[in-house]
Design an enzyme around this catalytic site. Sequence first.
Site, PDB file in Angstrom:
ATOM      1  N   ASP A  20      -2.920 -18.261   2.141  1.00 37.38           N
ATOM      2  CA  ASP A  20      -3.990 -18.894   1.628  1.00 37.38           C
ATOM      3  C   ASP A  20      -4.638 -19.900   2.512  1.00 37.38           C
ATOM      4  OD1 ASP A  20      -1.547 -19.780   1.092  1.00 37.38           O
ATOM      5  OD2 ASP A  20      -2.033 -20.894  -0.679  1.00 37.38           O
TER       6      ASP A  20
ATOM      7  N   ASP B 196     -10.960  -8.426   7.924  1.00 42.57           N
ATOM      8  CA  ASP B 196     -12.360  -8.179   7.319  1.00 42.57           C
ATOM      9  C   ASP B 196     -12.996  -9.588   7.415  1.00 42.57           C
ATOM     10  OD1 ASP B 196     -12.442  -5.532   7.283  1.00 42.57           O
ATOM     11  OD2 ASP B 196     -13.418  -5.392   5.310  1.00 42.57           O
TER      12      ASP B 196
ATOM     13  N   ASP C 234      -5.289  -6.613   5.901  1.00 46.57           N
ATOM     14  CA  ASP C 234      -6.699  -6.197   5.654  1.00 46.57           C
ATOM     15  C   ASP C 234      -7.733  -6.715   5.116  1.00 46.57           C
ATOM     16  OD1 ASP C 234      -8.418  -3.796   4.640  1.00 46.57           O
ATOM     17  OD2 ASP C 234      -7.284  -3.252   2.872  1.00 46.57           O
TER      18      ASP C 234
ATOM     19  N   TYR D 160       0.710  -1.308   0.007  1.00 46.46           N
ATOM     20  CA  TYR D 160       0.014   0.092  -0.060  1.00 46.46           C
ATOM     21  C   TYR D 160       0.868   1.394   0.094  1.00 46.46           C
ATOM     22  CZ  TYR D 160      -4.131  -2.880   1.117  1.00 46.46           C
ATOM     23  OH  TYR D 160      -5.171  -3.791   1.121  1.00 46.46           O
TER      24      TYR D 160
ATOM     25  N   LYS E 236       3.530 -15.235   2.949  1.00 46.37           N
ATOM     26  CA  LYS E 236       3.275 -16.095   1.915  1.00 46.37           C
ATOM     27  C   LYS E 236       4.941 -16.508   1.304  1.00 46.37           C
ATOM     28  CE  LYS E 236       1.113 -17.892  -1.768  1.00 46.37           C
ATOM     29  NZ  LYS E 236       0.143 -18.904  -1.788  1.00 46.37           N
TER      30      LYS E 236
END
Length: 368
Positions: A222, A250, A246, A139, A190
């Site tokens: 994942d 959620d 992020d 980001y 990852k």
Amino acid sequence: MTATPRIVLLPGDGIGPEIVAAARRLLEALGEFAFSEREVGGCSIDAHGTALTDQVLAACRDSDAVLLGAVGGPKWDTTDPAAPRPEQGLLGLRKGMGLYANLRPVRPSPALISASPLREERIAGTDLLVVRELTGGIYFGDSGRDGDAAHDTCEYSEGEIERIARTAFESARRRAELGGHAARVTSVDKANVLETSRLWREVVGRVAGDYADVELEHLLVDNAAMQLVSRPADFDTILTENLFGDILSDESAMLTGSLGMLPSASLGAEGSPGLFEPVHGSAPDIAGRGVANPLATFLSVALMLRHGFDRAEDAARIEAAVDAVLDRGLRTPDLLGGTVVQPPMAEDPTPETEVGTEEMTDAVLQEL
Ligand code: NAD
């Protein structure tokens, strides 16, 4: 910290002013605080042409803690890249206050467990904390267009990883002390594909050496996304980078099924003020009607007391009062429709009673 804690209140837009006013009543019931109320987001754009003025940022940096309602609304929706946007206020606060750690606890209230999209036996016992890195990664890396291609760059330094890892290990330790269970951190990356993730894993492993009492496991993102819905109760503290955090925060939030119940804390360096806010937005569809659910903001006040002011007992009082009013069946309209969970042999299930923001606030104050 000064004798009377100084709190900057940033009500913002939509339902923000309603829920922050309710939170102010809660704080006033708990002790003495010096409040200063300021503008951020859309209301600041209207008044000053920018979502965050230098004066408001300076006041926040100079405070002991900041409580934010929410920002945004259709009035300020625009596709003009040059026009000011309410969320710039949030990003400006994060950056200007050096808030690199976002903490989101997810603990479905027992009385609302049937509101979860997961089956009750899966969600029962879930009590986890997502610790997300907030100021690094993709980001904030270089991004751009080159002809018909575009790029976003993910970068992390050892220092950025180490400080957020320490936040997670410290939080896990504190949760274990309070909850009387073993301390555990699940670090999500990852590492089978990304170089930043391999550095992440290396640094987190090294920091873990300073926390022998905290168990560490690594999980690929994942896999973590799957495990969060298949065995949420097995997680304690989840540590992850900005983009993964992020998405996973959620996903974890949805486990509770009720957006109006979720608090968050954004923290910076030791001793600097944190920013506390509900996870939900400004809910323009219900603004001004007196029906907004104030509980996520109350639980954000609990985080402020626990992480900002070291007043864990007051924080626990708020959390217990919120559970108690829900047990009594009180529901703002967004929470209606669930079943109140009863002891197995109860004869008369507690009926749900619809209440507005003010009645809900009165009830929580009474339970305190
Ligand atoms: P939202 O969270 O505002 O609302 C989603 C739905 O949940 C709506 O139906 C709303 O009425 C309901 N809801 C949310 N909070 C509630 C509460 N406390 N009590 C009762 N009902 C509640 O999300 P959205 O509709 O996608 O966004 C609305 C505006 O909020 C947008 O401008 C968006 O950019 C902004 N937003 C701000 C923040 C923030 O300030 N941190 C976060 C998300 C969205």
